[in-house]
Design an enzyme around this catalytic site. Structure first.
Site, PDB file in Angstrom:
ATOM      1  N   ARG A  91       0.951  -1.186  -0.032  1.00 28.76           N
ATOM      2  CA  ARG A  91      -0.061   0.051   0.095  1.00 28.76           C
ATOM      3  C   ARG A  91       0.948   1.264  -0.135  1.00 28.76           C
ATOM      4  NH1 ARG A  91      -2.453   2.957   4.821  1.00 28.76           N
ATOM      5  NH2 ARG A  91      -3.932   4.317   3.757  1.00 28.76           N
ATOM      6  N   HIS A 135      -2.693  11.028   0.798  1.00 28.22           N
ATOM      7  CA  HIS A 135      -2.125  10.881   2.039  1.00 28.22           C
ATOM      8  C   HIS A 135      -1.581  12.108   2.634  1.00 28.22           C
ATOM      9  CE1 HIS A 135      -1.017   7.420   5.080  1.00 28.22           C
ATOM     10  NE2 HIS A 135      -0.545   8.517   5.456  1.00 28.22           N
ATOM     11  N   GLU A 180      -7.208   8.822   6.272  1.00 25.87           N
ATOM     12  CA  GLU A 180      -7.614   9.558   7.720  1.00 25.87           C
ATOM     13  C   GLU A 180      -7.927  10.949   7.462  1.00 25.87           C
ATOM     14  OE1 GLU A 180      -3.843   8.960   9.860  1.00 25.87           O
ATOM     15  OE2 GLU A 180      -4.266   6.817   9.863  1.00 25.87           O
ATOM     16  N   ASN A 306      -7.491   2.037   9.904  1.00 29.85           N
ATOM     17  CA  ASN A 306      -6.316   2.148  10.692  1.00 29.85           C
ATOM     18  C   ASN A 306      -6.401   2.108  12.218  1.00 29.85           C
ATOM     19  OD1 ASN A 306      -5.432   2.528   7.994  1.00 29.85           O
ATOM     20  ND2 ASN A 306      -4.762   4.499   8.297  1.00 29.85           N
ATOM     21  N   TYR A 308      -4.513   1.600  15.834  1.00 30.05           N
ATOM     22  CA  TYR A 308      -3.277   1.658  16.639  1.00 30.05           C
ATOM     23  C   TYR A 308      -3.428   1.653  18.141  1.00 30.05           C
ATOM     24  CZ  TYR A 308      -0.756   3.213  12.528  1.00 30.05           C
ATOM     25  OH  TYR A 308      -0.087   3.494  11.331  1.00 30.05           O
ATOM     26  N   GLU A 360      -3.628  -0.195   8.105  1.00 26.68           N
ATOM     27  CA  GLU A 360      -2.633   0.270   8.891  1.00 26.68           C
ATOM     28  C   GLU A 360      -2.756  -0.445  10.433  1.00 26.68           C
ATOM     29  OE1 GLU A 360      -1.540   4.616   9.214  1.00 26.68           O
ATOM     30  OE2 GLU A 360      -1.819   4.848   6.930  1.00 26.68           O
TER      31      GLU A 360
HETATM   32  O1  IFM Z   1       2.707   7.532   9.881  1.00 23.57           O
HETATM   33  C1  IFM Z   1       1.317   7.603  10.218  1.00 23.57           C
HETATM   34  C2  IFM Z   1       0.446   7.589   8.833  1.00 23.57           C
HETATM   35  O2  IFM Z   1       1.048   8.500   7.828  1.00 23.57           O
HETATM   36  C3  IFM Z   1      -0.894   7.501   8.894  1.00 23.57           C
HETATM   37  N1  IFM Z   1      -1.396   7.082  10.243  1.00 23.57           N
HETATM   38  C4  IFM Z   1      -0.686   6.901  11.288  1.00 23.57           C
HETATM   39  C5  IFM Z   1       0.835   6.700  11.070  1.00 23.57           C
HETATM   40  C6  IFM Z   1       1.450   6.410  12.353  1.00 23.57           C
HETATM   41  O3  IFM Z   1       1.151   7.709  13.041  1.00 23.57           O
END
Ligand code: IFM
Length: 462
Positions: A91, A135, A180, A306, A308, A360
């Protein structure tokens, strides 16, 4: 903690791999501004991030994207690296100002050729390209005319999408419109800690509307010209939990969930912005024209998520992640894999979602390169546990088609510059030498197990 050399690792990995179907897509992800460099080469125009980095004090280490990982020049070696991991997918994003420097007007043949080489190079190596259009690196000339706050930018984006789909849509598996939108809207235009550094909530909300509108219009335009790639959007999402059982914390959590998740998911899948958030915004709510909501709701082929960490919400103010006692990444984000299961189940339950992808997932860790090795066991554990969390969501009925590690390699982490390392490949920025971290070797092993498990099943059936 699971490490690459744990003796019990192999059965564990086999068992985990067997929980994913043979056609599950495994990949790695990057974005243009974070890795390409060559900021003024071959006719590339400036982006909002090129300009933002020049403002004093906005990037932790005063760095910029001028060179980054020098991927623009090292793309072929980087594609070899990707292929060596055994992933099925890569990606990446296209830099809009590289292919159309002013955002409108003339296209840049050299910029377009770069992405042609990239896509063909991936295919030649047996890796499927997954393309993202936006992006975050909006052409600076468009920002000068108001950027995403100006409705006209949505129409320029549609032209850009049409151009890229015409050029590459026959060879990429998917085209994501935006990565995002919450980040571009809120961090870029409300808190202003990201480009373009605007600090105004009404502007931020208008930006979010124009991003969503341009997404829907771009999907319609790309489909109308016969684009065969799958089309969708990528959202940064997290389950939010109240810090306590108090009514205040619960109410604040509901509102924050409205601003982060429902503000995007509701218009995309239910045709309207959430009423409670509109009421909360009052005069800061965006101007919406007739037909906009129908455009935003244009059907998608997939939704990228995405993930985290979770968020904890307190009515008393920002929550300090150190409070909960969970392990933290180098970003200070809690490691909370069960949140991914929870999030996927919630999307599946509350919305008529198309197939989902985790586009992500990964972590910044305080990696050390010692004698040519990076023993990032914390990252292995993080990835392992999140893959496990996906398997659990799938067991409970979620249709999930793929997973991409963020990130292929260490890169420019926006306002943190090069201080945070998210890669499974280490980059020495002075020499540009790439070194596979133990997490990359672990991921490669895991993907081999996935292939073998299914090859063995096929052989057993024959
Ligand atoms: O590095 C970023 C990415 O560009 C977008 N999502 C979160 C990642 C980590 O912060």
């Amino acid at each position: 903690m699971l490490t690459r050399t744990t003796s019990s690792a192999t059965p564990l990995l086999q068992e985990l791999a067997a929980r994913f179907p043979s056609n599950f897509v495994w990949g790695v992800a990057t974005s243009a501004f974070q890795i390409e460099g060559a900021a003024v080469e071959d006719g590339k125009g400036a982006s909002v991030w090129d300009s933002f980095c020049r403002k004093p004090g906005v990037i932790a280490d005063n760095s910029d994207g001028q060179t980054a990982c020098d991927h623009y020049h090292r793309w072929s070696e980087d594609l070899d690296l990707i292929a060596s991991l055994g992933v099925g997918a890569y990606r990446f994003s296209v830099s809009w100002p590289r292919v159309r420097p002013g955002g409108s007007g003339a296209w840049n043949a050299k910029g377009l050729d770069f992405y042609e080489r990239l896509v063909d190079g991936l295919l030649a190596r047996g890796v499927t390209p997954y393309l993202t259009l936006n992006h975050w690196d909006l052409p600076d000339e468009l920002q000068a005319n108001g950027g995403w706050a100006d409705r006209d930018t949505a129409y320029r984006f549609v032209e850009y999408a049409r151009g890229m789909a015409a050029r590459l849509g026959d060879r990429v598996a998917s085209i994501t419109t935006h990565n995002e939108p919450w980040v571009m809207s809120v961090l870029g235009h409300e808190s202003g800690i990201f480009a373009p550094g605007v600090k105004d909530r009404a502007t931020a909300m208008q930006v979010s509307h124009h991003l969503l509108l341009s997404h829907g219009l771009a999907l319609q335009a790309m489909r109308a010209q016969g684009c065969q790639a799958k089309l969708g959007i990528v959202l940064n999402l997290a389950p939010l939990q109240p810090a306590t059982d108090s009514a205040e914390d619960k109410a604040k959590t509901h509102l924050e969930d409205g601003l982060l998740l429902r503000w995007y998911m509701d218009p995309l899948f239910k045709g309207a912005y959430p009423a409670d958030v509109l009421a909360h915004l009052g005069a800061d709510a965006p101007h919406v024209q007739a037909g906009d909501m129908a455009a935003i709701g244009t059907s998608m082929d997939y939704l990228g998520v995405n993930y985290y960490s979770r968020g904890v919400v307190s009515a008393e103010g920002p929550w300090d992640t150190k409070n909960s006692g969970l392990p933290l990444t180098d970003m200070g984000w809690e490691i909370y894999p069960e949140g991914l299961t929870e999030l996927l189940l919630r999307l599946h339950r509350d919305y008529a979602v198309p197939p989902l992808f985790v586009t992500e997932n990964g972590c910044a860790m305080p990696d050390q390169l010692v004698a040519g090795q990076v023993q990032d066991n914390g990252r292995i554990d993080y990835i392992y546990r999140h893959i496990d969390a996906m398997a659990e969501a799938m067991r409970q009925g979620v249709r999930l088609d793929g997973y991409m590690v963020w990130s292929l390699m260490d890169n420019f982490e926006w306002a943190f510059g090069y201080e945070k390392r998210f890669g499974i490949v280490h980059v020495d920025y002075a020499s540009q030498v790439r070194t596979l971290k133990h997490s990359a070797l672990w991921y490669r092993d895991f993907l081999q197990h996935h292939k073998h498990v299914h090859a063995n099943l096929l052989a057993a059936e024959a």
